[in-house]
Design an enzyme around this catalytic site. Structure first.
Site, PDB file in Angstrom:
ATOM      1  N   ASP A 208       6.770  -3.466   2.910  1.00  0.00           N
ATOM      2  CA  ASP A 208       5.885  -3.618   1.780  1.00  0.00           C
ATOM      3  C   ASP A 208       4.607  -3.338   2.036  1.00  0.00           C
ATOM      4  O   ASP A 208       4.087  -4.177   2.847  1.00  0.00           O
ATOM      5  CB  ASP A 208       6.254  -4.949   0.756  1.00  0.00           C
ATOM      6  CG  ASP A 208       5.857  -4.795  -0.600  1.00  0.00           C
ATOM      7  OD1 ASP A 208       6.592  -4.484  -1.657  1.00  0.00           O
ATOM      8  OD2 ASP A 208       4.586  -4.877  -0.644  1.00  0.00           O
ATOM      9  N   ILE A 209       3.727  -2.426   1.262  1.00  0.00           N
ATOM     10  CA  ILE A 209       2.556  -2.538   1.767  1.00  0.00           C
ATOM     11  C   ILE A 209       1.694  -3.484   0.966  1.00  0.00           C
ATOM     12  O   ILE A 209       1.706  -3.933  -0.295  1.00  0.00           O
ATOM     13  CB  ILE A 209       1.866  -1.075   0.817  1.00  0.00           C
ATOM     14  CG1 ILE A 209       2.569   0.119   1.708  1.00  0.00           C
ATOM     15  CG2 ILE A 209       0.330  -0.998   1.357  1.00  0.00           C
ATOM     16  CD1 ILE A 209       2.023   1.401   0.974  1.00  0.00           C
ATOM     17  N   GLU A 251       5.719   0.548  -3.599  1.00  0.00           N
ATOM     18  CA  GLU A 251       5.018   0.774  -2.249  1.00  0.00           C
ATOM     19  C   GLU A 251       6.174   0.036  -1.249  1.00  0.00           C
ATOM     20  O   GLU A 251       5.828  -0.524  -0.157  1.00  0.00           O
ATOM     21  CB  GLU A 251       3.667  -0.126  -2.320  1.00  0.00           C
ATOM     22  CG  GLU A 251       3.932  -1.732  -2.372  1.00  0.00           C
ATOM     23  CD  GLU A 251       3.989  -1.983  -4.116  1.00  0.00           C
ATOM     24  OE1 GLU A 251       3.709  -3.115  -4.434  1.00  0.00           O
ATOM     25  OE2 GLU A 251       4.430  -1.118  -4.924  1.00  0.00           O
TER      26      GLU A 251
END
Length: 330
Positions: A208-209, A251
């Site tokens: 996950d960003i 994301e």
């Protein structure tokens, strides 16, 4: 094209061949019965064999045991000789069956098999037509027959390409070019089954960003999309063809790593985290990711496996982000 995509193509071909065989068999059946009872028994027997062969193909498609080689080996020589027999008995009206036979070849076999079958068919029936028919009739038949062959080949090629493109679009995330969630369940389930059969090791890496919402809010969604596209290209280059990289959310990314145990996957994930941290995805701003890793362990269900990986990802985010966690036991 991956094995799952090929399987979808196979299912499509089985369904189309099933309905084509049922339709063709049902149309030939009255012709067979008529000639058996009123006209030529030889034509009736040949037509009945053709009908039964088509119904057998339909049955094998229904049971998902159909192989195009069956049609190639049996129907090609039989229909070639049967249509030649029809032409010899009925003259010009016998040649009418050439057109439907050509179409059957192209839609019931592979493209290569259909080409071979049509060449064999033409080598037998075109000279026969020139021998039996008047010159003007033979010319008309030859031109129309060759046109049907060419049109069928072109149509099949176009349909095959369009189907492949549509299939690719259906399983691909438009922005990043990675797999979307369409094949996720099948991929994980297949990995579990392969592990049971061959002891192949698989690991999930969920990523996950960090603070992606802030990137969108502060720099705009175009910049956010650009980050996702660059990251997608980076992930493609970072993993093997045997691995599968998915974009599972805005994301969020998921990687199914094959033939790699959890310990080695943790090392891969850690290197991935460092490399992304050093990428210049945004000028003068560092982009980081949080990563969760989960080996298959004793999980027998894809949801259970994903849940364990997501739990590790959430732990990485809750404990400060920009780190790898692989502490959950399935």
């Amino acid at each position: 094209m991956n094995r799952l995509n090929s399987r979808h193509q196979t299912d499509f071909h089985l369904k189309s061949t099933f309905w084509l065989s049922v339709t063709a068999g049902s149309l030939v059946l009255p012709f067979a019965i008529y000639h058996l009872t009123h006209q030529n028994s030889g034509i009736g027997i040949g037509a009945m064999i053709t009908t039964l062969s088509l119904y057998l193909v339909a049955w094998s498609c229904h049971k998902k045991t159909y192989k195009t080689v069956y049609t190639f080996v049996w129907l090609t020589p039989f229909t070639t000789l049967f249509v030649a027999y029809l032409t010899n008995k009925l003259g010009i009206s016998g040649t009418y069956w050439c057109y439907s036979t050509v179409l059957l070849y192209y839609f019931m076999m592979s493209e290569r098999q259909a080409w071979i079958s049509n060449i064999v068919f033409a080598l037998v029936n075109l000279p026969l037509a020139w021998h039996l028919l008047e010159t003007h009739e033979a010319i008309r038949f030859s031109v129309t027959f060759l046109l049907v062959c060419v049109y069928s080949a072109i149509f099949l090629r176009v349909i095959s390409r369009q189907y492949s493109e549509l299939q690719k679009l259906a399983i691909t995330d438009k922005l990043t070019g990675l797999y979307n969630r369409t094949l996720l369940q099948d991929s994980l389930t297949q990995a579990i089954h392969q592990t049971d059969r061959t002891d192949t090791v698989f690991t999930l890496i969920s990523m996950d960003i960090d603070h992606f919402k802030e990137i969108n809010d502060e720099l705009g969604h175009n910049m956010g999309d650009n980050v996702l596209m660059q990251l997608g290209a980076f992930l493609k280059d970072s993993f093997r063809d045997s691995d599968k990289v998915f974009r599972t959310g805005g994301e969020e990314f998921l990687i199914l790593v094959s033939n790699t145990d959890e310990a080695n996957s943790i090392a891969i994930a850690e290197k991935l985290r460092r490399d992304i941290e050093n990428l210049s995805l945004i000028p003068d701003r560092m982009v980081t990711v949080s990563i969760g890793v989960a080996g298959l362990g004793s999980a027998k269900d894809w949801k259970q496996w994903m849940k364990a990986c997501d739990k590790n990802l959430y732990e990485a985010k809750n404990s400060g982000r920009n780190r790898v966690v692989a502490c959950s036991v399935i």
